[in-house]
Design an enzyme around this catalytic site. Structure first.
Site, short mmCIF file in Angstrom:
data_model
loop_
_atom_site.label_atom_id
_atom_site.label_comp_id
_atom_site.label_asym_id
_atom_site.label_seq_id
_atom_site.Cartn_x
_atom_site.Cartn_y
_atom_site.Cartn_z
N CYS A 86 -5.76 7.75 -6.24
CA CYS A 86 -4.50 8.02 -5.53
C CYS A 86 -3.92 9.43 -5.64
CB CYS A 86 -3.46 7.00 -5.96
SG CYS A 86 -3.91 5.36 -5.36
N SER A 115 0.84 -1.19 0.00
CA SER A 115 0.00 0.00 0.00
C SER A 115 0.88 1.25 0.00
CB SER A 115 -0.87 0.05 1.26
OG SER A 115 -1.72 -1.06 1.33
P1 NAD Z 1 -8.88 -1.30 -2.97
O1 NAD Z 1 -9.82 -0.54 -2.14
O2 NAD Z 1 -9.23 -1.65 -4.39
O3 NAD Z 1 -8.50 -2.68 -2.25
C1 NAD Z 1 -8.18 -2.79 -0.91
C2 NAD Z 1 -8.79 -4.07 -0.36
O4 NAD Z 1 -8.31 -4.29 0.96
C3 NAD Z 1 -10.32 -4.05 -0.26
O5 NAD Z 1 -10.88 -5.10 -1.03
C4 NAD Z 1 -10.60 -4.24 1.24
O6 NAD Z 1 -11.73 -5.03 1.52
C5 NAD Z 1 -9.34 -4.95 1.70
N1 NAD Z 1 -9.08 -4.82 3.13
C6 NAD Z 1 -9.10 -3.70 3.91
N2 NAD Z 1 -8.78 -4.00 5.19
C7 NAD Z 1 -8.57 -5.33 5.23
C8 NAD Z 1 -8.21 -6.23 6.26
N3 NAD Z 1 -7.98 -5.80 7.50
N4 NAD Z 1 -8.08 -7.55 5.97
C9 NAD Z 1 -8.30 -7.98 4.70
N5 NAD Z 1 -8.63 -7.19 3.68
C10 NAD Z 1 -8.77 -5.87 3.94
O7 NAD Z 1 -7.51 -0.47 -2.96
P2 NAD Z 1 -6.36 -0.44 -4.08
O8 NAD Z 1 -6.73 0.50 -5.18
O9 NAD Z 1 -5.96 -1.83 -4.40
O10 NAD Z 1 -5.19 0.28 -3.27
C11 NAD Z 1 -4.50 -0.37 -2.23
C12 NAD Z 1 -3.27 0.43 -1.88
O11 NAD Z 1 -2.39 0.50 -3.01
C13 NAD Z 1 -3.55 1.89 -1.50
O12 NAD Z 1 -2.64 2.27 -0.49
C14 NAD Z 1 -3.24 2.65 -2.77
O13 NAD Z 1 -2.82 3.96 -2.50
C15 NAD Z 1 -2.10 1.86 -3.35
N6 NAD Z 1 -1.97 1.94 -4.83
C16 NAD Z 1 -3.07 1.88 -5.62
C17 NAD Z 1 -2.92 1.89 -7.00
C18 NAD Z 1 -4.10 1.83 -7.93
O14 NAD Z 1 -3.91 1.95 -9.13
N7 NAD Z 1 -5.32 1.63 -7.47
C19 NAD Z 1 -1.64 1.93 -7.57
C20 NAD Z 1 -0.54 1.97 -6.71
C21 NAD Z 1 -0.72 1.96 -5.34
C1 UGA Z 2 -1.32 6.73 -11.11
C2 UGA Z 2 0.17 6.63 -11.46
O1 UGA Z 2 0.34 6.83 -12.87
C3 UGA Z 2 0.73 5.25 -11.06
O2 UGA Z 2 2.13 5.22 -11.30
C4 UGA Z 2 0.45 5.02 -9.58
O3 UGA Z 2 0.90 3.73 -9.21
C5 UGA Z 2 -1.04 5.14 -9.33
O4 UGA Z 2 -1.50 6.45 -9.74
C6 UGA Z 2 -1.40 5.02 -7.87
O5 UGA Z 2 -0.57 5.21 -7.01
O6 UGA Z 2 -2.58 4.77 -7.68
P1 UGA Z 2 -3.58 5.88 -12.22
O7 UGA Z 2 -4.21 6.85 -11.29
O8 UGA Z 2 -4.09 4.49 -12.26
O9 UGA Z 2 -2.01 5.77 -11.91
O10 UGA Z 2 -3.66 6.43 -13.72
P2 UGA Z 2 -2.88 7.59 -14.50
O11 UGA Z 2 -2.60 7.11 -15.85
O12 UGA Z 2 -1.75 8.12 -13.73
O13 UGA Z 2 -4.00 8.73 -14.62
C7 UGA Z 2 -4.44 9.46 -13.49
C8 UGA Z 2 -5.36 10.57 -13.94
O14 UGA Z 2 -4.64 11.59 -14.62
C9 UGA Z 2 -6.44 10.10 -14.91
O15 UGA Z 2 -7.66 10.73 -14.61
C10 UGA Z 2 -5.92 10.55 -16.25
O16 UGA Z 2 -6.94 10.74 -17.19
C11 UGA Z 2 -5.24 11.84 -15.88
N1 UGA Z 2 -4.19 12.22 -16.84
C12 UGA Z 2 -3.08 11.47 -16.99
C13 UGA Z 2 -4.34 13.39 -17.57
O17 UGA Z 2 -5.34 14.10 -17.43
N2 UGA Z 2 -3.35 13.73 -18.46
C14 UGA Z 2 -2.25 12.98 -18.65
O18 UGA Z 2 -1.38 13.36 -19.47
C15 UGA Z 2 -2.11 11.82 -17.89
#
Ligand code: NAD
Ligand code: UGA
Length: 466
Positions: A278, A132
């Site tokens: 995020c 996370s």
């Molecule tokens: P998400 O909400 O899709 O998934 C998290 C899951 O964890 C949920 O299904 C929830 O039920 C589960 N959960 C929570 N507490 C729990 C517990 N105590 N035991 C078991 N399960 C539990 O979240 P996500 O988008 O996968 O993001 C997770 C982390 O990764 C965040 O910190 C986010 O910032 C980071 N992150 C997200 C992205 C992305 O693209 N979504 C990319 C990079 C990093």
């Molecule tokens: C972003 C980062 O790109 C990932 O590296 C990171 O792991 C992730 O956040 C995270 O920590 O959750 P994500 O949010 O999935 O990934 O998608 P992006 O492609 O970064 O786009 C984010 C937002 O910015 C979208 O709404 C997209 O449409 C917008 N965006 C992106 C723009 O408006 N212009 C651009 O040139 C690029």
């Protein structure tokens, strides 16, 4: 140390795809993803791969290949913790909605619950990996809980933030720019833990792309990367308004500056505003951390990225209202796209939500079409804002499964997501079925201005001067 058994807590957008790729690339490692959300686990286990809880290009194929062989989805959290040598924590870390730091700090209650559960269950030494995104120095809190609550076994904490972007998650995971591992290099146990994780990634990631740092640098690098990326979008969006006023075109400006290798060409697409779960959450978290150290100028600097993004969303809806002769009350406006970007069904913080809310305040009638987002999600997103009762949202907004029907009798079309299919619609047919004058507000800059103007549309493209 060779890892044979991995547990991942959290079967979300990160846990699911990340572990599926590890399972695919490491057939000798058993990977179990656990979650307290039974419905989500059931969806991951569903026979029909169309029912997986997350849509990502290429994900279903990997699930089909690995599920039931060395990839398992389960709600038995304790069992999976007990069996694993390495535990990834991949739970959500949303912005706090209560108490100190409300609206800014990351809510770490789910992380703490995981740490306590691991501590209680573990009877052998474990490597705990932060997947996370966490505030810098969270590892010390996790360590303290593990050591104080645990059964006297040894825990090593690693930070291994995830950089995947939704919509390209599988590609990003199979071929990452880098894998970052933060660990304690001052002890032998710390070194062993780092090496164990390096060995897993080495199955498919070239060694030179696996970077090791101290834990704090790793935690902070993740927040920094997201802050820089979001700042690029806000910077280009700020320029988009200057383009509109001056007759410059933001796409030409992006190209011109992107050819400077110091700037680079990626992430310079002007838009109706960034969304996703995020960027906003992580920048707010960064702002909170800066403030908590008394670094107010640093905090203000990064907060401006969010202020600009909010402004861009409001500016888009304001422009629709003023262009439509200062009233949209009772007028049908079609939204093409609701997801925060193309190729995902994720709508968290999508610009479409704020734009819709603004237009509903003006009593517009909105019809939404998105190729991947389901109706329940759209109403849930609006409901979460608590601006008006659900019944009112339902009376003002409809969700259509056919884009042509969504556009029928509409006064204006707003492009909120850059789905590729929008470029290939029969725009002549759409035009003939709309109210006149027929407006298009292209919040993603994906449609061809000249072609649409030739058909008869009044066309606004973000960042394009008159
Ligand atoms: P998400 O909400 O899709 O998934 C998290 C899951 O964890 C949920 O299904 C929830 O039920 C589960 N959960 C929570 N507490 C729990 C517990 N105590 N035991 C078991 N399960 C539990 O979240 P996500 O988008 O996968 O993001 C997770 C982390 O990764 C965040 O910190 C986010 O910032 C980071 N992150 C997200 C992205 C992305 O693209 N979504 C990319 C990079 C990093
Ligand atoms: C972003 C980062 O790109 C990932 O590296 C990171 O792991 C992730 O956040 C995270 O920590 O959750 P994500 O949010 O999935 O990934 O998608 P992006 O492609 O970064 O786009 C984010 C937002 O910015 C979208 O709404 C997209 O449409 C917008 N965006 C992106 C723009 O408006 N212009 C651009 O040139 C690029």
């Amino acid at each position: 140390m060779k890892i044979k058994n991995i547990c991942c807590i959290g079967a979300g957008y990160v846990g699911g795809p990340t572990m599926a790729v590890i399972a695919k690339q490491c057939p000798n490692i058993k990977v179990t993803i656990v979650d307290i959300n039974e419905e989500r686990i059931a969806a991951w286990n569903s026979k029909n791969l169309d029912n997986l809880p997350i849509f990502e290009p290429g994900l279903a194929e990997i699930i089909e290949e690995t599920r039931g062989k060395n990839l398992f989805f389960s709600t038995e959290v304790n069992k999976a913790i007990d069996e694993a040598e390495m535990i990834f924590i991949s739970v959500n870390t949303p912005t706090k909605t209560y108490g100190k730091g409300k609206g800014m700090a990351a809510d770490l209650k789910y992380i703490e619950l995981c740490a306590r559960q691991i501590a209680k269950v573990a009877k052998q030494d474990k490597i705990v990996v932060e997947k996370s995104t966490l505030p810098v120095r969270t590892a010390s809190a996790i360590k303290s809980i593990l050591d104080n609550v645990g059964n006297g076994v040894n825990f090593q904490i690693l930070s291994n933030p995830e950089f995947l972007a939704e919509g390209t998650a599988i590609q990003d995971l199979l071929s990452p720019d880098r894998v970052l591992i933060g660990g304690d290099t001052s002890t032998k146990e710390g070194e062993i833990a780092i090496q164990a994780l390096i060995e897993i990634y080495s199955n498919w990631v070239p060694k030179e792309r696996i970077l090791t740092t101290n834990v704090w640098s790793s935690e902070l690098s993740k927040l920094t990367a997201n802050a820089f990326l979001a700042q690029r979008v806000s910077s280009i969006n700020a320029m988009s308004e200057i383009c509109e006023k001056t007759g410059a075109d933001i796409r030409e400006v992006s190209k011109a500056i992107g050819m400077d290798s110091r700037i680079g060409s990626k992430f310079l697409n002007a838009s109706v505003g960034f969304g996703g779960s995020c960027f906003q959450k992580d920048i707010l978290n960064l702002v909170y951390i800066a403030k908590s150290y008394g670094l107010n100028e640093v905090a203000d600097y990064w907060e401006q990225v969010i202020i600009m993004n909010d402004y861009q969303k409001n500016r888009f809806s304001d422009n629709i209202v003023s262009t439509l002769y200062n009233t949209v009350s009772g007028k049908k406006i079609t939204f093409l796209g609701w997801a925060f970007k193309k190729d995902t069904n994720d709508t968290r913080e999508s610009a479409a939500i704020k734009v819709a809310d603004n237009l509903l305040n003006e009593q517009a009638k909105i019809a939404v079409y998105d190729p991947k987002v389901v109706e329940e999600r759209i109403f849930a997103d609006l409901d979460d804002l608590k601006t008006r009762p659900l019944e009112e949202n339902k009376s003002l907004l409809t969700v259509e499964s056919d884009p042509y029907l969504a556009c029928k009798n509409s006064h204006a079309i707003a492009i909120l997501t850059e789905w590729d299919e929008f470029k290939n619609y029969n725009w002549e047919k759409i035009y003939s079925n709309m109210q006149k004058p027929a407006f298009i507000f292209d919040g993603r800059g994906i449609l061809n201005k000249k072609e649409l103007e030739d058909i008869g549309f009044t066309f606004y493209k973000i960042g394009s001067g008159k």
